[in-house]
Design a protein around this motif. Sequence first.
Motif, short mmCIF file in Angstrom:
data_model
loop_
_atom_site.label_atom_id
_atom_site.label_comp_id
_atom_site.label_asym_id
_atom_site.label_seq_id
_atom_site.Cartn_x
_atom_site.Cartn_y
_atom_site.Cartn_z
N ARG A 6 46.64 55.18 36.98
CA ARG A 6 46.78 53.87 36.38
C ARG A 6 47.86 53.98 35.16
O ARG A 6 47.73 54.80 34.44
CB ARG A 6 45.43 53.61 35.47
CG ARG A 6 45.38 52.44 34.90
CD ARG A 6 43.84 52.29 34.06
NE ARG A 6 43.95 53.18 32.82
CZ ARG A 6 42.95 53.33 32.15
NH1 ARG A 6 41.54 53.33 33.01
NH2 ARG A 6 42.99 54.11 31.38
N THR A 16 52.19 53.84 29.23
CA THR A 16 50.91 54.41 28.75
C THR A 16 50.24 54.91 29.93
O THR A 16 50.36 54.21 31.46
CB THR A 16 50.17 53.63 27.98
OG1 THR A 16 49.68 52.48 28.83
CG2 THR A 16 50.66 53.22 26.75
N PHE A 17 49.66 56.00 30.14
CA PHE A 17 48.85 56.70 31.26
C PHE A 17 47.65 57.36 30.58
O PHE A 17 47.82 57.78 29.46
CB PHE A 17 49.84 57.23 32.11
CG PHE A 17 50.26 58.53 31.55
CD1 PHE A 17 49.66 59.99 31.59
CD2 PHE A 17 51.53 58.49 30.84
CE1 PHE A 17 50.22 60.98 31.15
CE2 PHE A 17 52.24 59.63 30.23
CZ PHE A 17 51.64 60.86 30.46
N SER A 18 46.71 57.75 31.40
CA SER A 18 45.54 58.71 30.89
C SER A 18 45.69 59.91 31.65
O SER A 18 45.98 60.04 32.88
CB SER A 18 44.02 57.73 31.58
OG SER A 18 44.07 56.63 30.80
N ALA A 20 43.31 63.07 32.52
CA ALA A 20 42.06 63.23 32.65
C ALA A 20 41.71 64.68 32.26
O ALA A 20 42.27 65.55 32.58
CB ALA A 20 41.77 63.31 34.32
N ARG A 25 39.07 60.80 29.00
CA ARG A 25 40.31 60.71 29.33
C ARG A 25 41.27 60.75 28.06
O ARG A 25 40.74 60.29 27.07
CB ARG A 25 40.58 59.21 29.84
CG ARG A 25 39.80 58.91 31.11
CD ARG A 25 40.65 59.54 32.31
NE ARG A 25 39.79 59.24 33.50
CZ ARG A 25 39.21 60.12 34.34
NH1 ARG A 25 38.87 61.38 33.72
NH2 ARG A 25 38.67 60.04 35.42
N GLN A 26 42.38 60.83 28.10
CA GLN A 26 43.22 61.00 26.94
C GLN A 26 44.22 60.10 26.99
O GLN A 26 45.14 60.17 28.06
CB GLN A 26 43.59 62.57 26.70
CG GLN A 26 44.71 62.56 25.28
CD GLN A 26 44.33 62.03 24.10
OE1 GLN A 26 43.06 62.38 23.64
NE2 GLN A 26 44.89 61.25 23.36
N MET A 27 44.42 59.23 26.25
CA MET A 27 45.84 58.40 26.25
C MET A 27 46.95 58.93 26.04
O MET A 27 47.16 59.78 25.18
CB MET A 27 45.71 56.94 25.44
CG MET A 27 44.47 55.98 25.80
SD MET A 27 44.54 55.37 27.53
CE MET A 27 46.16 54.47 27.29
N CYS A 28 48.22 58.77 26.84
CA CYS A 28 49.35 59.33 26.68
C CYS A 28 50.38 58.10 26.57
O CYS A 28 50.37 57.20 27.18
CB CYS A 28 49.72 60.28 27.62
SG CYS A 28 48.54 61.73 27.69
N ARG A 29 51.52 58.31 26.03
CA ARG A 29 52.65 57.33 25.78
C ARG A 29 53.92 58.18 26.19
O ARG A 29 54.28 58.97 25.34
CB ARG A 29 52.67 56.84 24.65
CG ARG A 29 53.70 55.58 24.57
CD ARG A 29 53.44 54.90 23.30
NE ARG A 29 53.89 55.72 22.05
CZ ARG A 29 53.41 55.61 21.06
NH1 ARG A 29 52.12 54.65 20.91
NH2 ARG A 29 53.62 56.37 20.06
N GLU A 52 52.45 66.32 32.51
CA GLU A 52 50.91 66.51 32.24
C GLU A 52 50.75 67.98 31.59
O GLU A 52 50.13 68.12 30.79
CB GLU A 52 50.41 66.89 33.67
CG GLU A 52 48.74 67.23 33.70
CD GLU A 52 48.34 67.47 35.08
OE1 GLU A 52 47.01 67.83 35.09
OE2 GLU A 52 48.77 67.14 36.09
N ILE A 68 47.03 59.44 20.08
CA ILE A 68 47.54 59.22 21.30
C ILE A 68 48.59 60.62 21.45
O ILE A 68 49.41 60.55 20.46
CB ILE A 68 48.49 57.83 21.49
CG1 ILE A 68 47.46 56.75 21.37
CG2 ILE A 68 49.18 57.94 22.86
CD1 ILE A 68 48.15 55.39 21.49
#
Length: 74
Positions: A6, A16-18, A20, A25-29, A52, A68
């Motif tokens: 996603r 933005t992506f998550s 795992a 889940r950790q939000m990342c930009r 990652e 984030i």
Amino acid sequence: MQIVRRAKSHGDGTITFSLALGAARQMCRLTTTFHTDKQALSYLHKYRTELEQMARARLASGQLEDGIVVLSML
């Protein structure tokens, strides 16, 4: 840990992506210099492993901005 598929582009070179983390889940930009969503998402998928690893390292060291993980192009 894996990057969840996603992803959403903000149209301004940011995606933005998550990340795992087990059940969490950790939000990342990710900030890119691309102007189209297709180019930015292609870049995200191409460098998925490296991004990652960078996200996990920043999370482990506590380098968060408003909760984030913030990354930029390699």
